[in-house]
Structures are given as structure tokens and as C-alpha cells.
Design a protein around this motif. Structure first.
Motif, PDB file in Angstrom:
ATOM      1  N   LEU A 180       0.830  -9.135  -9.018  1.00 31.17           N
ATOM      2  CA  LEU A 180       0.155  -8.928  -7.736  1.00 31.17           C
ATOM      3  C   LEU A 180      -0.682  -7.651  -7.764  1.00 31.17           C
ATOM      4  O   LEU A 180      -0.226  -6.608  -8.243  1.00 31.17           O
ATOM      5  N   VAL A 181      -1.904  -7.740  -7.244  1.00 26.39           N
ATOM      6  CA  VAL A 181      -2.735  -6.554  -7.027  1.00 26.39           C
ATOM      7  C   VAL A 181      -2.139  -5.757  -5.865  1.00 26.39           C
ATOM      8  O   VAL A 181      -1.843  -6.312  -4.802  1.00 26.39           O
ATOM      9  N   THR A 182      -1.930  -4.449  -6.066  1.00 18.60           N
ATOM     10  CA  THR A 182      -1.400  -3.581  -5.011  1.00 18.60           C
ATOM     11  C   THR A 182      -2.379  -2.426  -4.797  1.00 18.60           C
ATOM     12  O   THR A 182      -3.356  -2.285  -5.529  1.00 18.60           O
ATOM     13  N   PHE A 183      -2.113  -1.583  -3.806  1.00 19.36           N
ATOM     14  CA  PHE A 183      -3.081  -0.549  -3.417  1.00 19.36           C
ATOM     15  C   PHE A 183      -2.487   0.851  -3.487  1.00 19.36           C
ATOM     16  O   PHE A 183      -1.423   1.119  -2.928  1.00 19.36           O
ATOM     17  N   HIS A 184      -3.239   1.730  -4.170  1.00 15.05           N
ATOM     18  CA  HIS A 184      -2.890   3.142  -4.293  1.00 15.05           C
ATOM     19  C   HIS A 184      -3.652   3.865  -3.186  1.00 15.05           C
ATOM     20  O   HIS A 184      -4.853   4.106  -3.307  1.00 15.05           O
ATOM     21  N   GLY A 185      -2.953   4.177  -2.085  1.00 16.31           N
ATOM     22  CA  GLY A 185      -3.639   4.787  -0.950  1.00 16.31           C
ATOM     23  C   GLY A 185      -2.714   5.608  -0.078  1.00 16.31           C
ATOM     24  O   GLY A 185      -1.483   5.554  -0.221  1.00 16.31           O
ATOM     25  N   PRO A 186      -3.285   6.388   0.862  1.00 16.61           N
ATOM     26  CA  PRO A 186      -2.516   7.328   1.679  1.00 16.61           C
ATOM     27  C   PRO A 186      -1.468   6.647   2.550  1.00 16.61           C
ATOM     28  O   PRO A 186      -1.673   5.542   3.036  1.00 16.61           O
ATOM     29  N   MET A 187      -0.348   7.342   2.724  1.00 14.42           N
ATOM     30  CA  MET A 187       0.788   6.774   3.462  1.00 14.42           C
ATOM     31  C   MET A 187       0.883   7.374   4.860  1.00 14.42           C
ATOM     32  O   MET A 187       0.271   8.383   5.169  1.00 14.42           O
ATOM     33  N   LEU A 188       1.659   6.728   5.699  1.00 10.44           N
ATOM     34  CA  LEU A 188       1.630   7.027   7.132  1.00 10.44           C
ATOM     35  C   LEU A 188       2.151   8.423   7.458  1.00 10.44           C
ATOM     36  O   LEU A 188       1.434   9.243   8.035  1.00 10.44           O
ATOM     37  N   ALA A 189       3.399   8.723   7.101  1.00 13.51           N
ATOM     38  CA  ALA A 189       3.963  10.034   7.450  1.00 13.51           C
ATOM     39  C   ALA A 189       3.409  11.128   6.552  1.00 13.51           C
ATOM     40  O   ALA A 189       3.167  12.250   7.001  1.00 13.51           O
ATOM     41  N   TRP A 202       0.830  -1.212   0.000  1.00 12.95           N
ATOM     42  CA  TRP A 202       0.000   0.000   0.000  1.00 12.95           C
ATOM     43  C   TRP A 202       0.863   1.261   0.000  1.00 12.95           C
ATOM     44  O   TRP A 202       1.747   1.424   0.834  1.00 12.95           O
ATOM     45  N   GLY A 203       0.582   2.173  -0.942  1.00 16.28           N
ATOM     46  CA  GLY A 203       1.278   3.457  -1.009  1.00 16.28           C
ATOM     47  C   GLY A 203       0.881   4.170  -2.293  1.00 16.28           C
ATOM     48  O   GLY A 203       0.045   3.680  -3.048  1.00 16.28           O
ATOM     49  N   TYR A 204       1.466   5.326  -2.562  1.00 21.70           N
ATOM     50  CA  TYR A 204       1.189   6.035  -3.821  1.00 21.70           C
ATOM     51  C   TYR A 204       2.317   7.015  -4.092  1.00 21.70           C
ATOM     52  O   TYR A 204       3.390   6.909  -3.490  1.00 21.70           O
ATOM     53  N   SER A 205       2.114   7.928  -5.020  1.00 20.52           N
ATOM     54  CA  SER A 205       3.122   8.929  -5.380  1.00 20.52           C
ATOM     55  C   SER A 205       4.340   8.221  -5.980  1.00 20.52           C
ATOM     56  O   SER A 205       4.206   7.497  -6.958  1.00 20.52           O
ATOM     57  N   ASP A 206       5.535   8.362  -5.393  1.00 20.64           N
ATOM     58  CA  ASP A 206       6.719   7.700  -5.947  1.00 20.64           C
ATOM     59  C   ASP A 206       6.567   6.175  -5.955  1.00 20.64           C
ATOM     60  O   ASP A 206       7.221   5.482  -6.738  1.00 20.64           O
ATOM     61  N   ILE A 207       5.682   5.662  -5.109  1.00 20.08           N
ATOM     62  CA  ILE A 207       5.453   4.212  -5.013  1.00 20.08           C
ATOM     63  C   ILE A 207       4.792   3.694  -6.295  1.00 20.08           C
ATOM     64  O   ILE A 207       4.775   2.499  -6.559  1.00 20.08           O
ATOM     65  N   THR A 208       4.260   4.621  -7.127  1.00 21.05           N
ATOM     66  CA  THR A 208       3.688   4.232  -8.421  1.00 21.05           C
ATOM     67  C   THR A 208       4.662   3.364  -9.218  1.00 21.05           C
ATOM     68  O   THR A 208       4.257   2.404  -9.884  1.00 21.05           O
ATOM     69  N   PHE A 209       5.952   3.701  -9.165  1.00 17.99           N
ATOM     70  CA  PHE A 209       6.929   2.914  -9.933  1.00 17.99           C
ATOM     71  C   PHE A 209       6.923   1.465  -9.457  1.00 17.99           C
ATOM     72  O   PHE A 209       7.012   0.532 -10.266  1.00 17.99           O
ATOM     73  N   LEU A 210       6.794   1.258  -8.153  1.00 17.37           N
ATOM     74  CA  LEU A 210       6.760  -0.101  -7.598  1.00 17.37           C
ATOM     75  C   LEU A 210       5.439  -0.785  -7.928  1.00 17.37           C
ATOM     76  O   LEU A 210       5.416  -1.988  -8.230  1.00 17.37           O
ATOM     77  N   HIS A 211       4.330  -0.049  -7.863  1.00 20.11           N
ATOM     78  CA  HIS A 211       3.033  -0.636  -8.237  1.00 20.11           C
ATOM     79  C   HIS A 211       3.097  -1.194  -9.665  1.00 20.11           C
ATOM     80  O   HIS A 211       2.672  -2.319  -9.922  1.00 20.11           O
ATOM     81  N   THR A 212       3.625  -0.381 -10.575  1.00 21.30           N
ATOM     82  CA  THR A 212       3.697  -0.801 -11.984  1.00 21.30           C
ATOM     83  C   THR A 212       4.601  -2.020 -12.130  1.00 21.30           C
ATOM     84  O   THR A 212       4.244  -3.000 -12.796  1.00 21.30           O
ATOM     85  N   ALA A 213       5.768  -1.977 -11.494  1.00 18.14           N
ATOM     86  CA  ALA A 213       6.743  -3.067 -11.613  1.00 18.14           C
ATOM     87  C   ALA A 213       6.227  -4.362 -10.982  1.00 18.14           C
ATOM     88  O   ALA A 213       6.330  -5.447 -11.572  1.00 18.14           O
ATOM     89  N   ILE A 214       5.660  -4.260  -9.788  1.00 15.70           N
ATOM     90  CA  ILE A 214       5.161  -5.448  -9.085  1.00 15.70           C
ATOM     91  C   ILE A 214       3.947  -6.025  -9.812  1.00 15.70           C
ATOM     92  O   ILE A 214       3.795  -7.247  -9.929  1.00 15.70           O
ATOM     93  N   GLY A 215       3.088  -5.140 -10.335  1.00 17.25           N
ATOM     94  CA  GLY A 215       1.942  -5.607 -11.105  1.00 17.25           C
ATOM     95  C   GLY A 215       2.372  -6.355 -12.357  1.00 17.25           C
ATOM     96  O   GLY A 215       1.825  -7.399 -12.714  1.00 17.25           O
ATOM     97  N   GLU A 216       3.413  -5.828 -13.001  1.00 16.69           N
ATOM     98  CA  GLU A 216       3.886  -6.395 -14.269  1.00 16.69           C
ATOM     99  C   GLU A 216       4.665  -7.694 -14.070  1.00 16.69           C
ATOM    100  O   GLU A 216       4.476  -8.666 -14.801  1.00 16.69           O
ATOM    101  N   TYR A 217       5.539  -7.732 -13.076  1.00 22.25           N
ATOM    102  CA  TYR A 217       6.491  -8.851 -12.958  1.00 22.25           C
ATOM    103  C   TYR A 217       6.195  -9.814 -11.810  1.00 22.25           C
ATOM    104  O   TYR A 217       6.761 -10.905 -11.760  1.00 22.25           O
TER     105      TYR A 217
END
Length: 307
Positions: free
Chosen positions: A125-134, A107-122
């Protein structure tokens, strides 16, 4: 079909990592009681408090945290402390086969988009675009609706977005169905020409961003246009573009004009105004699941992201 991670349950432990820039530690500390209220225990990544310039520790340390949290059988999910910059620096060294064998909530977003795309592709895995802790949860303006969105991790339910949540504008009407992909436009743009270039064929593309002037958004959309991404999409969801006002207004197009230039002639539904991105409330969505975008009714319906 991508793999759905197992749902979280009370008593589970989640790992907290900083895959990109150093998070605001004071805000992170303020956010932890929220996870406890959800019934979750927390394990901190080793690099969360590290700093190397604009990075939360060196690339090896951040990569090691990501790997350790996916490999650890005690960890049921991974929530990012913040974004910033740096996830792409080690994307080519991630053990995607290991992630595929250990599917869990990410779970994360913003710069984490790069990881969402990579993890989804390779790692499929379904991942989550959502608000982060700090970045979000630990701030005073964190919205009750943003908090409620974490509920989708505990029980599978369809998400429905309509104008009851925010005013929406259809640039193009029609109805599209497809896998929901995307996220931060800057990160999607920076992946073009790499092995992490986003696949949008017959998919619904989500875009959002922050602190980008209209000319800059224009340049990134033009890059996607030139590699024919807009010829392939099933539909486009335009999320929040925070602080995207031109600094020299009289010499600039508006953001709406930029969107019209790129999308008004498309043959697929395009709807703008979604509170998805660097905004409050922040409507969290799973990436990699089937969704339906209805440009006529101005609704977005998304299948559950956990099993």
C-alpha cells in the motif's frame, strides 16, 4: 506497483490513532478544527488518551486501534496523532493481509516510518509521510504550505519540489527514477536485520531525523553502508535533520561532512536541503510511488499517491 488508496472527499470520516507515544492532548484538540475545515469527520482511536509510560496504552491497545481503523468501512483514511516511540513493538503482529484488502490513506511520519516500511512491504500500500495532528498541526508554527500539502489526499496531482521551496545542494548529480521509500533514519536503521528491513533496490531513498548529533547520524549511515544499501539505491533525498548540531563542536564533524563522507563517491544523484521531516514547512510525500530525482536541475518530482 503498490496499491493507491482511494482519494478522500468532503464528508468522509478519518480515524485518528496514536500508534507510538501519548500525543499532547491539548495540541490534538487544537488540530481537530483543521480536519473539519478540510470537510472531514473524525473518529478517535480508543488508545489515543491512554498512557503506559512512553507508550499510548499497551501494545495490544495500539494494535487494536490500527486494525479497527483499517477494518471499519466507515473510515476513509487514518491520520496519526503523533510519533515518539513504540510502533515497531507490534509490527510483527499486524494483519497485513487485512490491510491489503482494505487499502486507505495512512498518514504520519517520524516513528510511523516503521509502519510505512512494513505496510509498504507486506500490504503493498502507498502511504503518506506528512505532518501529524498533535506534533505539528495543533502548534502555532504550523505553516500554510504544510496545510496545503493535505490537498494531495483529495485529488491526484504530481508533486514538484524545486529551489523555489528551499535551497538545495547536489552532493552528486545525475537523474534517477524509482519508487520513493524511507523516512526517519533512526527507524530505518533499527529495522536492519529484521523482516522489516527496508528494500531500497533501484529505489529513491528519503532520509530525515531529529535530535541526532553528527556522530549518531554517521553510525546509522554506516550501518546502512555495511549492509550495502547504498550500493543498491537509485538516488538519495536528504530531508531535514533538525537539532543535529554537535554538542562539543570542536570535537565533531559537521553533518555536511558526514553526508559528504558517505555520499560524495556514490554513482547516483544525492540532493540535500529538502523540507521533509521535523520542520516547517513540511513537504508531505507519498511513499511507494514512482519519483524522479534530478541532481543536475535539483528537482524532485513525485507521482500522485491517491487514485
Amino acid at each position: 506497483m503498490k496499491t493507491l488508496p482511494k482519494r478522500l472527499k468532503k464528508g468522509d470520516t478519518v480515524g485518528v490513532i496514536a500508534p507510538s507515544s501519548p500525543p499532547n492532548l491539548e495540541n490534538l484538540k487544537k488540530a481537530l478544527p483543521f480536519l473539519e475545515e478540510l470537510g472531514l469527520n473524525v473518529k478517535m482511536g480508543k488508545s489515543v488518551e491512554e498512557k503506559r509510560g512512553y507508550l499510548a496504552g499497551d501494545d495490544d491497545a495500539r494494535l487494536a486501534d490500527l486494525h479497527a481503523m483499517f477494518e471499519d468501512p466507515e473510515i476513509a483514511g487514518i491520520i496519526c496523532a503523533g510519533g515518539g516511540y513504540g510502533a515497531a513493538r507490534y509490527a510483527d503482529r499486524i494483519d497485513y493481509a487485512m490491510i491489503k484488502e482494505n487499502p486507505k490513506v495512512f498518514w504520519g511520519y517520524s516513528d510511523i516510518t516503521f509502519l510505512h516500511t512494513a505496510i509498504g512491504e507486506y500490504a503493498d500500500l502507498v502511504t503518506f509521510h506528512g505532518p501529524m495532528l498533535a506534533s505539528d498541526v495543533g502548534k502555532d508554527e504550523f505553516h500554510e504550505r504544510s496545510a496545503r500539502m493535505f490537498g494531495q489526499l483529495f485529488s491526484p496531482f504530481e508533486l514538484h519540489y524545486s529551489e523555489e521551496i528551499s535551497p538545495l545542494t547536489a552532493i552528486r548529480g545525475g537523474v534517477a527514477e524509482g519508487e520513493l521509500v524511507g523516512g526517519n533514519l533512526s527507524l530505518l536503521s533499527s529495522g536492519i536485520g529484521t523482516k522489516f528491513e527496508i528494500d531500497v533496490k533501484d529505489k529513491i531513498l528519503l532520509i530525515e531525523d531529529i535530535d541526532e548529533e553528527p556522530y549518531s547520524v554517521d553510525a546509522m549511515l554506516n550501518q546502512l553502508r555495511l549492509v550495502r544499501k547504498f550500493d543498491e539505491v537509485a538516488g538519495i533525498v536528504i530531508g531535514d535533520f533538525k537539532n543535529s548540531e554537535p554538542k562539543k563542536r570542536e570535537k565533531s564533524l559537521t553533518l555536511d561532512e558526514v553526508f559528504d563522507d558517505y555520499f560524495s563517491e556514490l554513482k547516483v544523484p544525492v540532493v540535500k536541503g529538502f523540507k521533509i521531516g521535523h520542520c516547517e514547512p513540511h513537504f508531505s510525500v507519498p511513499l511507494g510511488v514512482k519519483a524522479q530525482l534530478d541532481g543536475d536541475a535539483k528537482t524532485l518530482t513525485i507521482l500522485p499517491g491517491v487514485e
